[in-house]
Design a protein around this motif. Structure first.
Motif, mmCIF file in Angstrom:
data_model
loop_
_atom_site.group_PDB
_atom_site.id
_atom_site.type_symbol
_atom_site.label_atom_id
_atom_site.label_comp_id
_atom_site.label_asym_id
_atom_site.label_seq_id
_atom_site.Cartn_x
_atom_site.Cartn_y
_atom_site.Cartn_z
ATOM 1 N N ALA A 1 0.810 -1.224 0.000
ATOM 2 C CA ALA A 1 0.000 0.000 0.000
ATOM 3 C C ALA A 1 0.841 1.271 0.000
ATOM 4 C CB ALA A 1 -0.925 0.006 1.206
ATOM 5 N N THR A 2 2.130 1.183 -0.394
ATOM 6 C CA THR A 2 2.940 2.392 -0.338
ATOM 7 C C THR A 2 2.805 3.253 -1.594
ATOM 8 O OG1 THR A 2 4.806 1.094 -0.999
ATOM 9 C CG2 THR A 2 4.652 1.637 1.349
ATOM 10 N N ARG A 3 1.999 2.807 -2.569
ATOM 11 C CA ARG A 3 1.621 3.724 -3.656
ATOM 12 C C ARG A 3 0.133 4.010 -3.500
ATOM 13 N NH1 ARG A 3 5.497 4.341 -7.697
ATOM 14 N NH2 ARG A 3 4.053 4.953 -9.333
ATOM 15 N N PHE A 4 -0.358 5.013 -4.190
ATOM 16 C CA PHE A 4 -1.790 5.317 -4.071
ATOM 17 C C PHE A 4 -2.579 4.288 -4.855
ATOM 18 C CE2 PHE A 4 0.394 9.236 -3.183
ATOM 19 C CZ PHE A 4 -0.328 9.761 -2.123
ATOM 20 N N SER A 5 -3.720 3.849 -4.301
ATOM 21 C CA SER A 5 -4.585 2.934 -5.040
ATOM 22 C C SER A 5 -6.027 3.406 -4.904
ATOM 23 C CB SER A 5 -4.418 1.508 -4.517
ATOM 24 O OG SER A 5 -4.642 1.500 -3.123
ATOM 25 N N SER A 6 -6.818 2.993 -5.864
ATOM 26 C CA SER A 6 -8.202 3.472 -5.923
ATOM 27 C C SER A 6 -8.992 3.043 -4.684
ATOM 28 C CB SER A 6 -8.857 2.925 -7.187
ATOM 29 O OG SER A 6 -10.167 3.416 -7.264
ATOM 30 N N GLU B 1 -8.380 8.588 -11.932
ATOM 31 C CA GLU B 1 -7.464 9.548 -12.554
ATOM 32 C C GLU B 1 -6.640 10.280 -11.499
ATOM 33 O OE1 GLU B 1 -8.722 11.554 -16.465
ATOM 34 O OE2 GLU B 1 -10.571 11.312 -15.317
ATOM 35 N N VAL B 2 -7.272 10.589 -10.355
ATOM 36 C CA VAL B 2 -6.545 11.265 -9.281
ATOM 37 C C VAL B 2 -5.465 10.341 -8.725
ATOM 38 C CG1 VAL B 2 -6.759 12.103 -6.909
ATOM 39 C CG2 VAL B 2 -8.328 12.913 -8.650
ATOM 40 N N VAL B 3 -5.767 9.063 -8.569
ATOM 41 C CA VAL B 3 -4.781 8.089 -8.083
ATOM 42 C C VAL B 3 -3.590 8.028 -9.051
ATOM 43 C CG1 VAL B 3 -4.385 5.610 -7.784
ATOM 44 C CG2 VAL B 3 -6.366 6.695 -6.709
ATOM 45 N N ALA B 4 -3.901 7.989 -10.354
ATOM 46 C CA ALA B 4 -2.821 7.952 -11.360
ATOM 47 C C ALA B 4 -1.992 9.234 -11.259
ATOM 48 C CB ALA B 4 -3.412 7.806 -12.758
ATOM 49 N N ILE C 1 2.858 12.343 -9.729
ATOM 50 C CA ILE C 1 3.489 13.580 -9.229
ATOM 51 C C ILE C 1 4.591 13.262 -8.212
ATOM 52 C CG2 ILE C 1 1.811 14.127 -7.368
ATOM 53 C CD1 ILE C 1 3.323 16.752 -9.664
ATOM 54 N N PHE C 2 4.395 12.236 -7.357
ATOM 55 C CA PHE C 2 5.453 11.927 -6.382
ATOM 56 C C PHE C 2 6.652 11.244 -7.061
ATOM 57 C CE2 PHE C 2 1.955 12.721 -3.420
ATOM 58 C CZ PHE C 2 2.601 13.601 -2.559
ATOM 59 N N THR C 3 6.377 10.470 -8.119
ATOM 60 C CA THR C 3 7.478 9.877 -8.890
ATOM 61 C C THR C 3 8.258 10.980 -9.605
ATOM 62 O OG1 THR C 3 6.060 7.955 -9.249
ATOM 63 C CG2 THR C 3 8.031 8.111 -10.627
ATOM 64 N N ARG D 1 -10.730 17.593 -3.798
ATOM 65 C CA ARG D 1 -11.229 16.840 -2.640
ATOM 66 C C ARG D 1 -10.655 15.419 -2.620
ATOM 67 N NH1 ARG D 1 -15.014 18.231 1.509
ATOM 68 N NH2 ARG D 1 -14.718 16.537 2.959
ATOM 69 N N PHE D 2 -10.529 14.819 -3.806
ATOM 70 C CA PHE D 2 -9.970 13.461 -3.892
ATOM 71 C C PHE D 2 -8.498 13.448 -3.443
ATOM 72 C CE2 PHE D 2 -13.235 12.005 -7.177
ATOM 73 C CZ PHE D 2 -13.835 11.102 -6.313
ATOM 74 N N ILE D 3 -7.741 14.488 -3.887
ATOM 75 C CA ILE D 3 -6.322 14.578 -3.502
ATOM 76 C C ILE D 3 -6.219 14.688 -1.982
ATOM 77 C CG2 ILE D 3 -4.276 16.095 -3.545
ATOM 78 C CD1 ILE D 3 -4.967 16.706 -6.486
ATOM 79 N N ASP D 4 -7.044 15.592 -1.432
ATOM 80 C CA ASP D 4 -7.077 15.810 0.016
ATOM 81 C C ASP D 4 -7.437 14.505 0.738
ATOM 82 O OD1 ASP D 4 -7.172 17.502 2.352
ATOM 83 O OD2 ASP D 4 -9.335 17.235 2.307
ATOM 84 N N ASP D 5 -8.488 13.813 0.267
ATOM 85 C CA ASP D 5 -8.921 12.561 0.923
ATOM 86 C C ASP D 5 -7.829 11.500 0.878
ATOM 87 O OD1 ASP D 5 -11.365 13.577 1.612
ATOM 88 O OD2 ASP D 5 -12.426 12.763 -0.134
ATOM 89 N N HIS D 6 -7.179 11.356 -0.287
ATOM 90 C CA HIS D 6 -6.149 10.319 -0.422
ATOM 91 C C HIS D 6 -4.944 10.613 0.473
ATOM 92 C CE1 HIS D 6 -7.344 7.274 -3.306
ATOM 93 N NE2 HIS D 6 -8.019 8.201 -3.953
#
Ligand SMILES: [Zn+2]
Length: 433
Positions: free
Chosen positions: A31-36, A43-46, A51-53, A94-99
Motif C-alpha cells: 500500500a505504499t503507492r496510491f490505489s483506488s 485519474e486522481v490516483v494515477a 506527481i510523487f514519482t 477533494r480526492f487529492i485531500d482525501d487520499h
C-alpha cells in the motif's frame, strides 16, 4: 550476535537475528503507492502516483497543492524555486485531500485545525519519505493548502563525503568530527542547507559501536541506529537533553539551539565527554560566538568546548553545459581586491577566468542553472581562536581564522566556486553580504 557462554538458556525463544528482522521490516508494503479507494478516483490516483514519482526524478524538495478560485495549482520546489507544473480541475482537489489524509491516517472531517502527517511512497527501487502539512484556507475548510516535503531515502543519510566542498574544508571537518568531546555547530539562515550538512556529519559518525541520539522538531531524517526523540509541548529540547545525559550516549544531534537553556545543556554535554552537533541561526562563524555569548555561555566555555563552526549558504549552481567565461570589469576588479579583499590567483592571468550564467539556458537546463552548491566557511577552534574567543575579541578571531588553511570567508568561498565554473560571478559577489 547472541553469543552464549553456556548451553541453551531458558530465554532462548526471545533471541532474534537482527539482520533477518531488518530484512523483514524492509519488505515494501503493497500500500505504499496510491490505489483506488472510491468511485471515480482512478485519474486522481494515477496523478498522485505520477506527481510523487516526478518529484523524486526532478529532485524536488516539496510538492504543493493549492486550491485557487475554481482550480488547483500543483507546484514543485526545485533548486529552491517553486515551479507550477499542473493546473487541475477543482473536482480533483477533494480526492487529492482525501487520499493524502488516508495515507497519513488523518481525520477526514477536521477541516479547521492545521494537520501534520507523514507516509512512505514506494519508488520501486527505494522509498520517498513524505511529510504532509494541511491547512484550510477559507472559512468553511473547503479550500486547502497542502504542502508535502519529500525526502528521497536513497539520497539522504549520506556522509560529509557526499557534500560538495573543497578537500581542505572536508579534511578539517573530518578531524573535528573525530573528537569524542565537544560541539560542532552548523549556522546559516533558513534554506541554507544546514540540516543536510548536520545529518551528513551524523552519518559520518554512524557506526555500530556508537550510541547516537537526536532531539528534533520534527525528525528530519530517520536513522536506523539512532534513538530519535521529537520535541512536543510536554518535552522541550532542555527536557530531552537532560534525559539524554543519563542515557550514556556518544553523539547527540540537537535540531536547533534557539534559547539560553538549550545552549547551556548542549555545552554541558560537550564538556562532559559527549560529541554534540547542532544548528544555530546566525550569519557567520564569528557572529556565532557573539550569539552564544547572548545566550549566556561564558567565553571560556565557548572556547574550550567548541570544536568547529561551519557557516553555510546554498546557491543555484551553473549549468555545466552552457556556463560562460567571465572577465570582470575594471570597476569590479577594484571592488574585488579593495572592498572584498579577494586575492585573485595567478591562474586567472593564465586564462582561467570567473564564470557567469547563460540566462537563456540550453537543452540541459531551464535558465543556465542546474542543481545547487553549498558555500562553506569553516572555523576550527585551534589555540589562537580559543584565546581570541576567551578575550571576546572579534578582530582577533577573524585574524586567527585567516591563518587556518581551510578557512575561506563566505564571499571568498563563493568567488572560488565562480573561478571553478560552478557559480555565477555576480551571485558570488553578493554571498555573505
Ligand atoms: Zn544549460
Amino acid at each position: 550476535m547472541n553469543k552464549l557462554r553456556e548451553g541453551v538458556p531458558a530465554f532462548h525463544s526471545l533471541l532474534i537475528d537482527p539482520v533477518k528482522q531488518r530484512a523483514r521490516a524492509h519488505v515494501p508494503k503493497p500500500a505504499t503507492r496510491f490505489s483506488s479507494a472510491w468511485r471515480g478516483d482512478d485519474e486522481v490516483v494515477a496523478f498522485l502516483n505520477h506527481i510523487f514519482t516526478e518529484a523524486a526524478a526532478l529532485c524536488a524538495s516539496d510538492v504543493h497543492f493549492h486550491d485557487r478560485d475554481g482550480w488547483t495549482e500543483v507546484r514543485l520546489r526545485i533548486d529552491g524555486d517553486l515551479k507550477t507544473l499542473y493546473c487541475l480541475d477543482q473536482s480533483a482537489s477533494r480526492f487529492i485531500d482525501d487520499h493524502l489524509r488516508a495515507k497519513c491516517s488523518l481525520s477526514p472531517s477536521e477541516r479547521q485545525m492545521p494537520l501534520d502527517g507523514r507516509f512512505r511512497f514506494d519508488l520501486g527501487d527505494r522509498m520517498l519519505d513524505v511529510r504532509v502539512s494541511i491547512i484550510g484556507t477559507d472559512a468553511h475548510g473547503d479550500a486547502q493548502s497542502i504542502v508535502c516535503r519529500v525526502i528521497d531515502a536513497g539520497l539522504g543519510n549520506g556522509t560529509i563525503d557526499d557534500i560538495e566542498m573543497p578537500s581542505s574544508t572536508r579534511n578539517a571537518l573530518a578531524v573535528a568530527l573525530q573528537a569524542t568531546e565537544g560541539i560542532v555547530l552548523v549556522v546559516g539562515p533558513t534554506g541554507s542547507g544546514k540540516t543536510t550538512t548536520l545529518y551528513a556529519c551524523l552519518g559520518t559518525l554512524d557506526r555500530p559501536e556508537k550510541h547516537l541520539v537526536t532531539a528534533e522538531d520534527p525528525v528530519e531524517r530517520r536513522l536506523e541506529r539512532a534513538n530519535q526523540v521529537i520535541k512536543n509541548p510536554q518535552r522541550n529540547f532542555p527536557t530531552i537533553l537532560r534525559a539524554f545525559l543519563r542515557q550514556d550516549f556518544d553523539v547527540c544531534l540537537v535540531g536547533e539551539i534557539r534559547d539560553a537553556e538549550t545552549a547551556a545543556i548542549a555545552y554541558q554535554g560537550a564538556n562532559t565527554g559527549h560529541l554534540m552537533l547542532s544548528t544555530l541561526h546566525s550569519k557567520t562563524t564569528a557572529s556565532t560566538v557573539t550569539r552564544l555569548g547572548d545566550f549566556g555561555i561564558d567565553p571560556y566555555t565557548i572556547g574550550s568546548a567548541t570544536l568547529a563552526i561551519l557557516a553555510q549558504r546554498l546557491e543555484r549552481a551553473l549549468c555545466p553545459h552552457c556556463k560562460v567565461e567571465y572577465y570582470p570589469t575594471e570597476g569590479e576588479l577594484h571592488t574585488l581586491e579593495h572592498e572584498a579583499g579577494y586575492v585573485i590567483p595567478a591562474s586567472y592571468d593564465d586564462g582561467a577566468p570567473f564564470h557567469k550564467c547563460n540566462e537563456a539556458g540550453c537543452e540541459h537546463c531551464r535558465d543556465g542553472r542546474k542543481g545547487r552548491i553549498p558555500i562553506i566557511e569553516l572555523l576550527v577552534a585551534d589555540d589562537a581562536v580559543r584565546a581570541a574567543i576567551a578575550c571576546k575579541d572579534p578582530g582577533a578571531i577573524a585574524e586567527a581564522a585567516t591563518l587556518q588553511p581551510q578557512f575561506r570567508a563566505l564571499q571568498h568561498a563563493a568567488l572560488d566556486w565562480s573561478l571553478a565554473g560552478r557559480l555565477d560571478f555576480h551571485t558570488a559577489m553578493k554571498v555573505g553580504k
